[in-house]
Scaffold this active site. Structure first.
Site, mmCIF file in Angstrom:
data_model
loop_
_atom_site.group_PDB
_atom_site.id
_atom_site.type_symbol
_atom_site.label_atom_id
_atom_site.label_comp_id
_atom_site.label_asym_id
_atom_site.label_seq_id
_atom_site.Cartn_x
_atom_site.Cartn_y
_atom_site.Cartn_z
ATOM 1 N N LYS A 138 51.748 -15.630 13.449
ATOM 2 C CA LYS A 138 50.435 -15.882 12.634
ATOM 3 C C LYS A 138 49.812 -17.259 12.843
ATOM 4 O O LYS A 138 48.613 -17.217 12.834
ATOM 5 C CB LYS A 138 51.059 -15.779 11.229
ATOM 6 C CG LYS A 138 49.935 -16.104 10.129
ATOM 7 C CD LYS A 138 48.810 -15.157 9.984
ATOM 8 C CE LYS A 138 47.903 -15.446 8.946
ATOM 9 N NZ LYS A 138 46.550 -14.663 8.775
ATOM 10 N N LYS A 182 44.934 -25.510 5.335
ATOM 11 C CA LYS A 182 46.277 -25.272 5.160
ATOM 12 C C LYS A 182 46.875 -24.464 6.461
ATOM 13 O O LYS A 182 48.113 -25.296 6.970
ATOM 14 C CB LYS A 182 46.829 -24.349 3.901
ATOM 15 C CG LYS A 182 48.283 -24.275 3.586
ATOM 16 C CD LYS A 182 48.611 -22.749 3.903
ATOM 17 C CE LYS A 182 47.837 -21.809 3.471
ATOM 18 N NZ LYS A 182 48.515 -20.380 3.953
HETATM 19 P P1 NAD Z 1 44.959 -16.404 -3.748
HETATM 20 O O1 NAD Z 1 45.137 -17.860 -3.902
HETATM 21 O O2 NAD Z 1 43.885 -15.491 -3.965
HETATM 22 O O3 NAD Z 1 46.098 -15.637 -4.118
HETATM 23 C C1 NAD Z 1 47.447 -16.316 -4.537
HETATM 24 C C2 NAD Z 1 47.971 -15.714 -5.924
HETATM 25 O O4 NAD Z 1 49.358 -16.500 -6.076
HETATM 26 C C3 NAD Z 1 47.040 -16.285 -7.054
HETATM 27 O O5 NAD Z 1 47.048 -14.964 -7.912
HETATM 28 C C4 NAD Z 1 47.897 -17.232 -7.607
HETATM 29 O O6 NAD Z 1 47.547 -17.374 -9.182
HETATM 30 C C5 NAD Z 1 49.308 -16.603 -7.662
HETATM 31 N N1 NAD Z 1 50.492 -17.878 -7.555
HETATM 32 C C6 NAD Z 1 50.402 -19.121 -7.222
HETATM 33 N N2 NAD Z 1 51.377 -19.725 -7.601
HETATM 34 C C7 NAD Z 1 52.345 -18.841 -8.125
HETATM 35 C C8 NAD Z 1 53.504 -18.671 -8.667
HETATM 36 N N3 NAD Z 1 54.421 -20.013 -8.703
HETATM 37 N N4 NAD Z 1 54.257 -17.683 -9.116
HETATM 38 C C9 NAD Z 1 53.370 -16.482 -9.055
HETATM 39 N N5 NAD Z 1 52.063 -16.445 -8.609
HETATM 40 C C10 NAD Z 1 51.538 -17.731 -8.175
HETATM 41 O O7 NAD Z 1 45.080 -16.400 -2.072
HETATM 42 P P2 NAD Z 1 45.230 -14.980 -0.883
HETATM 43 O O8 NAD Z 1 43.684 -15.106 -0.384
HETATM 44 O O9 NAD Z 1 45.308 -13.950 -1.517
HETATM 45 O O10 NAD Z 1 46.046 -15.231 0.151
HETATM 46 C C11 NAD Z 1 47.521 -15.470 0.009
HETATM 47 C C12 NAD Z 1 48.523 -15.842 1.253
HETATM 48 O O11 NAD Z 1 47.851 -14.885 2.192
HETATM 49 C C13 NAD Z 1 47.962 -17.213 1.717
HETATM 50 O O12 NAD Z 1 49.253 -17.779 2.034
HETATM 51 C C14 NAD Z 1 47.008 -16.812 2.717
HETATM 52 O O13 NAD Z 1 46.900 -18.276 3.564
HETATM 53 C C15 NAD Z 1 47.354 -15.829 3.501
HETATM 54 N N6 NAD Z 1 46.148 -15.005 3.717
HETATM 55 C C16 NAD Z 1 45.002 -14.885 3.229
HETATM 56 C C17 NAD Z 1 43.964 -14.051 3.973
HETATM 57 C C18 NAD Z 1 42.756 -13.880 3.168
HETATM 58 O O14 NAD Z 1 42.025 -13.341 3.929
HETATM 59 N N7 NAD Z 1 42.445 -14.144 2.019
HETATM 60 C C19 NAD Z 1 44.420 -13.055 5.060
HETATM 61 C C20 NAD Z 1 45.635 -13.204 5.656
HETATM 62 C C21 NAD Z 1 46.730 -14.063 4.966
#
Ligand code: NAD
Length: 302
Positions: free
Chosen positions: A175, A243
């Site tokens: 990744k 990040k």
């Molecule tokens: P996001 O911030 O939208 O979602 C994360 C969720 O986790 C939030 O709803 C938050 O409230 C929740 N959260 C935080 N701490 C928590 C805890 N202790 N317990 C329970 N819930 C908790 O982020 P995202 O865009 O959905 O991305 C999530 C992961 O996937 C990240 O690591 C990101 O790098 C990766 N990612 C994102 C994308 C994208 O396009 N958005 C694509 C590929 C990978």
């Protein structure tokens, strides 16, 4: 679709997680969901999930616990913290983290969980919110082959490209390679648009033409329209890419691999965040080029 055998405790219902959990529900799996934001749980309950009061409560009776959280500290808290999955494991003794986090932290947690008879897979994804929505993610998993085989039916409900790429941490390693290409590619698209703008060519046409040739890329295709329109809405936030680039740089330094192009684009992401764009989508990197070329555009979401 017929009801699938199997249950999931899903933790982290943000931009990606809510769509992935929805696809698991649509595939017929039982989903018990938790997020620190109550409205995120309510939205999923409206689609047929059960609400959980914490990570362990989401996963206790499940075949598999899936986490989709922002960064390493949140995953460590959910896995190793009080009321977490190590202390109170899922019935199926399988934890799958699909966030993008440190490969070293994954290896540490995998060893710790293994000692308690729990398998951990790191299974980060690529494809963005649209890939998550369409169950078309690319999923790259690290960990034991047996654990991967058990997780595979669940992966199949969320993605179309599903690969086991090695032992613990290998999914994150792949990744991070993916993210390095994405970051540098976004920068290349920004540079082409900045030059095209200075020439006065029509940027929509420029993008269409480039998509028909060897400069075509996912970033140009999917993020180009928002860049051109000045639509900064995330998507994939600048903060999250920063990040990921930090994780890339940490690993590159630890392994003594020079990555000059990654270092350059990381500085531009730092610049974007310094200008208050951390919560904007990655296409807002084009604002860095606005500033460098003194071509200010009104801020906005389209
Ligand atoms: P996001 O911030 O939208 O979602 C994360 C969720 O986790 C939030 O709803 C938050 O409230 C929740 N959260 C935080 N701490 C928590 C805890 N202790 N317990 C329970 N819930 C908790 O982020 P995202 O865009 O959905 O991305 C999530 C992961 O996937 C990240 O690591 C990101 O790098 C990766 N990612 C994102 C994308 C994208 O396009 N958005 C694509 C590929 C990978």
């Amino acid at each position: 679709m017929g009801r699938k055998q199997g249950s999931v405790g899903f933790i982290g219902l943000g931009t990606m997680g809510r769509e992935m959990a929805r696809n698991l529900l649509e595939a017929g799996f039982a989903v018990r969901a938790f997020d620190v934001v109550p409205t995120a749980i309510e939205a999923l309950v409206a689609l047929g999930a059960e609400a959980a009061s914490g990570p362990a409560d989401a996963a206790r009776d499940a075949d598999i616990a899936i986490t989709m959280l922002p960064d390493t500290p949140q995953v460590e808290e959910v896995v190793r913290g009080a009321g977490g999955l190590l202390a109170d494991p899922p019935r199926g003794r399988l934890v799958v983290d699909m966030s993008t986090i440190s490969p070293v932290a994954v290896q540490r947690m995998a060893a710790e969980l293994k000692g308690a008879g729990i398998d951990l897979l790191d299974a980060p994804v690529s494809g963005g919110p649209v890939g998550a929505k369409n169950a078309a993610l690319s999923i790259m998993a690290g960990g034991d082959a047996d654990a991967f085989a058990r997780a595979r039916p669940f992966f199949a409900a969320m993605g179309t490209t599903i690969n086991h790429v090695g032992g613990p941490g290998a999914g994150q390693a792949v990744k991070l390679c993916n993210q390095l290409i994405c970051g540098i590619n976004i920068q290349a698209v920004c540079e082409a648009l900045a030059l095209g703008r200075a020439f006065g060519v029509d940027l929509d046409q420029l993008r269409q033409v480039l998509l028909g040739g060897s400069a075509a890329s996912w970033m140009l295709d999917k993020l180009g329209p928002a860049m051109i329109a000045g639509d900064d809405a995330a998507g994939f936030r600048i903060d999250l890419m920063l990040k990921d680039l930090r994780l890339v740089q940490e690993q590159a330094l630890a392994l003594s691999v020079p990555l000059p192009a990654t270092a350059l684009v990381t500085s531009q992401y730092v610049e974007a965040r310094a200008h208050g764009e951390g919560a904007n989508g990655n296409q807002a990197l084009f604002r860095v080029y606005d500033r460098m070329a003194n071509q200010p555009r009104p801020p906005g979401n389209g």
